[in-house]
Enzyme design. Structure first.
Site, PDB file in Angstrom:
ATOM      1  N   GLY A 185       0.560  -1.610  -0.188  1.00 23.71           N
ATOM      2  CA  GLY A 185       0.058  -0.104  -0.206  1.00 23.71           C
ATOM      3  C   GLY A 185       0.687   1.023  -0.033  1.00 23.71           C
ATOM      4  N   LYS A 203       6.995  16.981  -3.393  1.00 23.26           N
ATOM      5  CA  LYS A 203       6.907  17.013  -2.264  1.00 23.26           C
ATOM      6  C   LYS A 203       7.830  18.159  -2.192  1.00 23.26           C
ATOM      7  CE  LYS A 203       5.196  12.463  -0.899  1.00 23.26           C
ATOM      8  NZ  LYS A 203       5.529  11.379  -0.928  1.00 23.26           N
TER       9      LYS A 203
HETATM   10  N1  HSE Z   1       3.482   6.458  -2.467  1.00 21.56           N
HETATM   11  C1  HSE Z   1       4.257   7.529  -1.909  1.00 21.56           C
HETATM   12  C2  HSE Z   1       5.635   7.431  -1.602  1.00 21.56           C
HETATM   13  C3  HSE Z   1       2.880   7.296  -0.914  1.00 21.56           C
HETATM   14  O1  HSE Z   1       6.171   6.128  -1.907  1.00 21.56           O
HETATM   15  O2  HSE Z   1       5.844   8.137  -0.863  1.00 21.56           O
HETATM   16  C4  HSE Z   1       3.023   8.439   0.059  1.00 21.56           C
HETATM   17  O3  HSE Z   1       3.249   9.810  -0.542  1.00 21.56           O
END
Ligand code: HSE
Length: 404
Positions: A185, A203
């Site tokens: 997940g 980010k």
């Molecule tokens: N897909 C993102 C990760 C989820 O793997 O960091 C969290 O932002």
């Protein structure tokens, strides 16, 4: 004392369910810190969840939330830009606070949404959008804001860090490590956003807005993912006491910021080198503070839910931070230009037939030669210089990875 804070949750996927669980299981802690109970009034999802303990709360109509005056805070855990952006706009305009984990919306529309929140006297908060459960937005807006920030660099994507760690530790293939991360997940719905670096770019765009008061457009950020990293690159890094990590970097560079996402070779003794698995870390270099690093689980239900529900505290208790607004001015058309001035040493691997030409061009003797490949570690040079030197090898270099 006000007895209940009523929320609605958009999305009942991994994160949305994690928020339901946290609110349900930690009600005692919430009452202690918030001074009131938290009630989930609605959950919006396209699907039904007859077997879920929260199934009764599910609606398919956003208007059930928008028109419910008891809902004070909307938690957006849908992912994707649309309709998450439109729902956020509608909720803020209706005088509801919005808390989100959706970095895509914050990076693409954060400038508009923080202003809309301010105009409506409500909050738009997004601690969970960067670094999962790590508190990093709040400290950047409060306890370290008095510093001049020179650089923010971070391992910002759990999926890619999990993949690189498995490749390094167990010699796993890229594909098998990726499917593990998806099963756990961590990955986005479309894992391209993880492995091509887009998620990290979103980010670092958000962190740039907080560090340097300018929100770059994500498509202006020089972005490289990890799909080109080979098992032999990981082994080479290890042989010289380094690790390969996908970093988002925002360097203030005397007012001409460089923002990029790329794999970097990091010396083992750097704290970022020992950040493994799904863990994320954000290192901030500031004047006069020096270096600080925030570390924790960067993805997954519990960690992300913790950051989301944490954002409720200033909303409910009234001790909110609002200096987000000036930081979210959109900065256009300069980030990409400045990347050409970014300077580093490079690890280059190429087919041995290019040996003589590369030795002259790079002004370096091969560092090693093995299995038909020749490897160089270059002197420090700018992106522009490197591009000019290696232009004729377009698509033919086996690896080109920067040292931090
Ligand atoms: N897909 C993102 C990760 C989820 O793997 O960091 C969290 O932002």
């Amino acid at each position: 004392m006000k007895r209940t804070h009523t929320v609605a949750i958009l999305g009942h996927g991994v994160v949305g369910r994690g928020v339901c669980d946290l609110i349900t299981n930690n009600q005692r802690e919430l009452v202690h810190y918030l001074g009131c109970e938290v009630k989930i009034a609605h959950i919006l999802d396209l699907r039904d969840f007859p077997d879920s303990p929260y199934g009764e709360l599910v609606t398919h109509l956003f208007d059930d939330i928008l028109l419910d005056e008891s809902v004070e805070t909307v938690i957006e855990a849908m992912g994707g830009s649309h309709p998450a952006y439109e729902y956020t706009q509608a909720a803020l305009s209706a005088g509801k606070n919005v808390i989100t984990s959706n970095k895509e919306v914050v990076a693409n529309f954060g400038d508009k949404l923080v202003r809309l929140a301010a105009e409506n006297g409500v909050s738009y908060r997004f601690e969970a959008a960067v670094g999962g459960g790590i508190p990093v937005i709040a400290p950047m807006l409060s306890s370290i804001r008095q510093n001049r920030i020179l650089e923010v660099r971070g391992i910002l994507n759990g999926t890619t860090n999990y993949i690189l760690t498995k490749m390094f530790t167990y010699g796993d293939s890229f594909e098998s490590a990726l499917s593990d991360a998806q099963a756990l997940g961590y990955a986005e719905k479309n894992p391209d956003a993880d492995i091509l670096g887009t998620d990290s770019a979103r980010k670092i765009a958000i962190l740039t807005a907080l560090a340097l008061d300018m929100l770059p457009s994500v498509d202006e950020i020089h972005t490289e993912g990890i799909t080109g990293i080979r098992a032999s690159d990981v082994r080479f890094a290890e042989s010289i006491g380094h690790r390969i990590k996908l970093l988002g970097r925002c360097i203030s560079n005397g007012g001409k910021p460089v923002v990029c996402v790329a794999p970097f070779l990091i010396p083992c003794e750097s704290p970022l080198a020992s950040v493994n698995g799904v863990y994320n870390a954000v290192e901030i270099v500031a004047e006069p503070l020096g270096n600080v690093m925030f570390y924790g689980q960067g993805a997954g239900a519990g960690a992300t839910a913790s950051a989301i529900v944490g954002d409720m505290i200033p909303i409910v208790t009234g001790g909110g931070y609002n200096p987000i607004v000036p930081g979210f001015n959109r900065a256009e058309h300069f980030i990409r230009a400045e990347f050409s001035t970014f300077s580093s040493r490079f690890y280059i691997a190429a087919d041995e037939r290019h040996r003589d030409e590369l030795t002259v061009l790079l002004e370096a003797e091969p560092y090693s030669e093995e299995g038909g490949e020749v490897v160089y570690i270059t002197k420090e040079m700018t992106e522009k210089e490197m591009d000019a030197l290696t232009e004729r090898f377009e698509g033919e270099l086996l690896s080109k990875i920067r040292f931090i």
